[in-house]
Design a protein around this motif. Structure first.
Motif, PDB file in Angstrom:
ATOM      1  N   GLU A  73       8.678 -10.181 -11.292  1.00  0.00           N
ATOM      2  CA  GLU A  73       8.768  -9.087 -12.250  1.00  0.00           C
ATOM      3  C   GLU A  73       8.899  -7.768 -11.489  1.00  0.00           C
ATOM      4  O   GLU A  73       7.938  -7.314 -10.852  1.00  0.00           O
ATOM      5  N   PRO A  74      10.066  -7.131 -11.545  1.00  0.00           N
ATOM      6  CA  PRO A  74      10.290  -5.926 -10.754  1.00  0.00           C
ATOM      7  C   PRO A  74       9.256  -4.824 -10.962  1.00  0.00           C
ATOM      8  O   PRO A  74       8.776  -4.231  -9.981  1.00  0.00           O
ATOM      9  N   ALA A  75       8.887  -4.555 -12.217  1.00  0.00           N
ATOM     10  CA  ALA A  75       7.944  -3.459 -12.473  1.00  0.00           C
ATOM     11  C   ALA A  75       6.575  -3.766 -11.893  1.00  0.00           C
ATOM     12  O   ALA A  75       5.942  -2.908 -11.270  1.00  0.00           O
ATOM     13  N   ARG A  76       6.091  -5.007 -12.081  1.00  0.00           N
ATOM     14  CA  ARG A  76       4.781  -5.386 -11.528  1.00  0.00           C
ATOM     15  C   ARG A  76       4.813  -5.372  -9.999  1.00  0.00           C
ATOM     16  O   ARG A  76       3.853  -4.968  -9.348  1.00  0.00           O
ATOM     17  N   MET A  77       5.903  -5.834  -9.433  1.00  0.00           N
ATOM     18  CA  MET A  77       6.030  -5.814  -7.967  1.00  0.00           C
ATOM     19  C   MET A  77       5.967  -4.376  -7.454  1.00  0.00           C
ATOM     20  O   MET A  77       5.297  -4.088  -6.454  1.00  0.00           O
ATOM     21  N   ALA A  78       6.643  -3.468  -8.151  1.00  0.00           N
ATOM     22  CA  ALA A  78       6.638  -2.073  -7.723  1.00  0.00           C
ATOM     23  C   ALA A  78       5.251  -1.463  -7.858  1.00  0.00           C
ATOM     24  O   ALA A  78       4.794  -0.723  -6.974  1.00  0.00           O
ATOM     25  N   ASP A  79       4.560  -1.778  -8.956  1.00  0.00           N
ATOM     26  CA  ASP A  79       3.221  -1.218  -9.158  1.00  0.00           C
ATOM     27  C   ASP A  79       2.247  -1.714  -8.091  1.00  0.00           C
ATOM     28  O   ASP A  79       1.425  -0.944  -7.572  1.00  0.00           O
ATOM     29  N   SER A  80       2.339  -2.983  -7.752  1.00  0.00           N
ATOM     30  CA  SER A  80       1.466  -3.525  -6.703  1.00  0.00           C
ATOM     31  C   SER A  80       1.858  -2.955  -5.343  1.00  0.00           C
ATOM     32  O   SER A  80       0.987  -2.665  -4.508  1.00  0.00           O
ATOM     33  N   ALA A  81       3.150  -2.780  -5.118  1.00  0.00           N
ATOM     34  CA  ALA A  81       3.603  -2.190  -3.865  1.00  0.00           C
ATOM     35  C   ALA A  81       3.084  -0.769  -3.706  1.00  0.00           C
ATOM     36  O   ALA A  81       2.750  -0.342  -2.592  1.00  0.00           O
ATOM     37  N   ALA A  82       2.988  -0.031  -4.825  1.00  0.00           N
ATOM     38  CA  ALA A  82       2.470   1.336  -4.754  1.00  0.00           C
ATOM     39  C   ALA A  82       1.006   1.342  -4.312  1.00  0.00           C
ATOM     40  O   ALA A  82       0.585   2.203  -3.529  1.00  0.00           O
ATOM     41  N   VAL A  83       0.226   0.375  -4.802  1.00  0.00           N
ATOM     42  CA  VAL A  83      -1.169   0.257  -4.372  1.00  0.00           C
ATOM     43  C   VAL A  83      -1.211  -0.050  -2.879  1.00  0.00           C
ATOM     44  O   VAL A  83      -1.985   0.545  -2.119  1.00  0.00           O
ATOM     45  N   LEU A  84      -0.372  -0.970  -2.459  1.00  0.00           N
ATOM     46  CA  LEU A  84      -0.329  -1.365  -1.053  1.00  0.00           C
ATOM     47  C   LEU A  84       0.076  -0.196  -0.154  1.00  0.00           C
ATOM     48  O   LEU A  84      -0.561   0.057   0.879  1.00  0.00           O
ATOM     49  N   VAL A  85       1.115   0.511  -0.532  1.00  0.00           N
ATOM     50  CA  VAL A  85       1.622   1.612   0.294  1.00  0.00           C
ATOM     51  C   VAL A  85       0.539   2.655   0.534  1.00  0.00           C
ATOM     52  O   VAL A  85       0.427   3.222   1.633  1.00  0.00           O
ATOM     53  N   ALA A  86      -0.293   2.897  -0.466  1.00  0.00           N
ATOM     54  CA  ALA A  86      -1.363   3.883  -0.325  1.00  0.00           C
ATOM     55  C   ALA A  86      -2.387   3.480   0.728  1.00  0.00           C
ATOM     56  O   ALA A  86      -3.137   4.328   1.230  1.00  0.00           O
ATOM     57  N   LEU A  87      -2.416   2.187   1.086  1.00  0.00           N
ATOM     58  CA  LEU A  87      -3.367   1.701   2.086  1.00  0.00           C
ATOM     59  C   LEU A  87      -2.822   1.811   3.511  1.00  0.00           C
ATOM     60  O   LEU A  87      -3.527   1.530   4.465  1.00  0.00           O
ATOM     61  N   GLY A  88      -1.550   2.177   3.633  1.00  0.00           N
ATOM     62  CA  GLY A  88      -0.975   2.409   4.961  1.00  0.00           C
ATOM     63  C   GLY A  88      -0.661   1.184   5.776  1.00  0.00           C
ATOM     64  O   GLY A  88      -1.002   1.132   6.968  1.00  0.00           O
TER      65      GLY A  88
END
Length: 330
Positions: A73-88
């Protein structure tokens, strides 16, 4: 030339990633997949699969670790990726290579290679939240049942914003059965403007040379071969030929170096895994190590039927993995 350490679900997790990167030779590693399904993954989930996030996304030896996402699911993948990106993390990777039936039944991994347009939408959605300075890669196979859409899938991922590809040179249907079709890595590299690394069936330095020659790439990802031979990446970098590396004296020297690493691995497993599962993790690694090291075969034979960590401890002392019983408490 780049040498990459593969993600391998249920095998190449944090403890083994820590050990193999201590031996050295890798440009970066990739975590086991983080499964994105009905909800956005929380920060604690990413910290669990990649404890390296607390140290700028690097292993204790300093090797960068990319965190891999799996989902449809593109939107869910993007939302989870945003959480991940914030962790560096040291990078974000997408999984389109897992052939496991349980994953594929839930529309994850290699089964999506029948839908290049979906690959594009997933990559584009995640690319929108991954900053340009952060590596963004994907791992794919050659297709589900055949290779008819391999080039189309690779192009879709790159058009979606992926800036590196790893190609496991087999279809989903082929699983892990030899051979790996390394020539297809070259065909994919010819049609995309990003670096492409080859993966699959590289067990020794000679395999690496053949893979590079057939695929036309010097970038290779090592998986089971690295687990079975922890010094493989280092020997490739040092250009040590297989006839030297397989000499019994050389293997004995490597086993001496591996012995304290086995002890460290066992201690990490004991800290992270339920006691009833810990012996299985050591047996799993020894099961691959015995391809190359006779002492690993003897050790495997002695612990094969053991169920309690304390029983395994005593065997490790006898085999000089731990110098004394007191070391177990260290």
């Amino acid at each position: 030339m780049r040498l990459l350490l593969a993600p391998m679900e249920g095998l190449l997790d944090f403890p083994l990633r820590d050990i193999l990167t201590r031996v050295g030779g890798y440009d970066h590693a990739v975590t086991e997949f983080a499964r994105v399904s009905g909800t956005v993954l929380p920060r604690r989930y990413f910290h669990r699969i990649s404890p390296e996030l607390v140290s700028a996304g690097r292993t204790a030896a300093g090797t960068p670790v990319r965190v891999q996402l799996l989902g449809s699911e593109p939107a869910r993948m993007a939302d989870s990726a945003a959480v991940l990106v914030a962790l560096g993390p040291a990078g974000v990777d997408l999984n389109f290579g897992c052939p496991a039936p349980t994953v594929n039944r839930h529309r994850g991994g290699a089964v999506l290679l029948d839908e290049p347009e979906l690959l594009y939408r997933i990559a584009a959605a995640v690319r929108a939240v991954v900053p340009r300075g952060m590596p963004f890669s994907a791992k794919m196979r050659l297709g589900v049942r055949d290779t008819r859409r391999a080039l189309e899938c690779a192009q879709a991922l790159v058009e979606g914003g992926v800036d590196e590809l790893v190609v496991h040179a087999r279809t989903k249907a082929e699983g892990y059965r030899p051979p790996a079709h390394w020539e297809w890595v070259g065909r994919i590299a010819d049609v995309v403007p990003v670096p492409v690394a080859a993966n699959g069936e590289i067990w020794c330095e000679a395999d690496w040379r053949r893979c590079c020659a057939v695929s036309g790439t010097d970038d290779v990802m090592l998986g089971r071969g690295a687990v079975a031979d922890p010094f493989l990446a280092r020997r490739i970098r040092q250009a040590i030929p297989d006839e030297v590396a397989t000499d019994p004296t050389w293997r004995e020297q490597e086993w001496d170096e591996l012995r304290p690493l086995l002890a460290h691995f066992w201690q990490l497993v004991r800290m992270r895994v339920a006691a009833r599962h810990a012996p299985g993790r050591l047996k799993q690694w020894l099961g691959l190590l015995r391809r190359n090291y006779l002492p690993a075969q003897r050790l495997f034979d002695e612990i094969r039927l053991l169920r309690l960590p304390q029983e395994v401890d005593l065997v490790l002392v006898r085999h000089r993995i731990f110098p004394t019983p007191k070391a177990l408490a260290a």
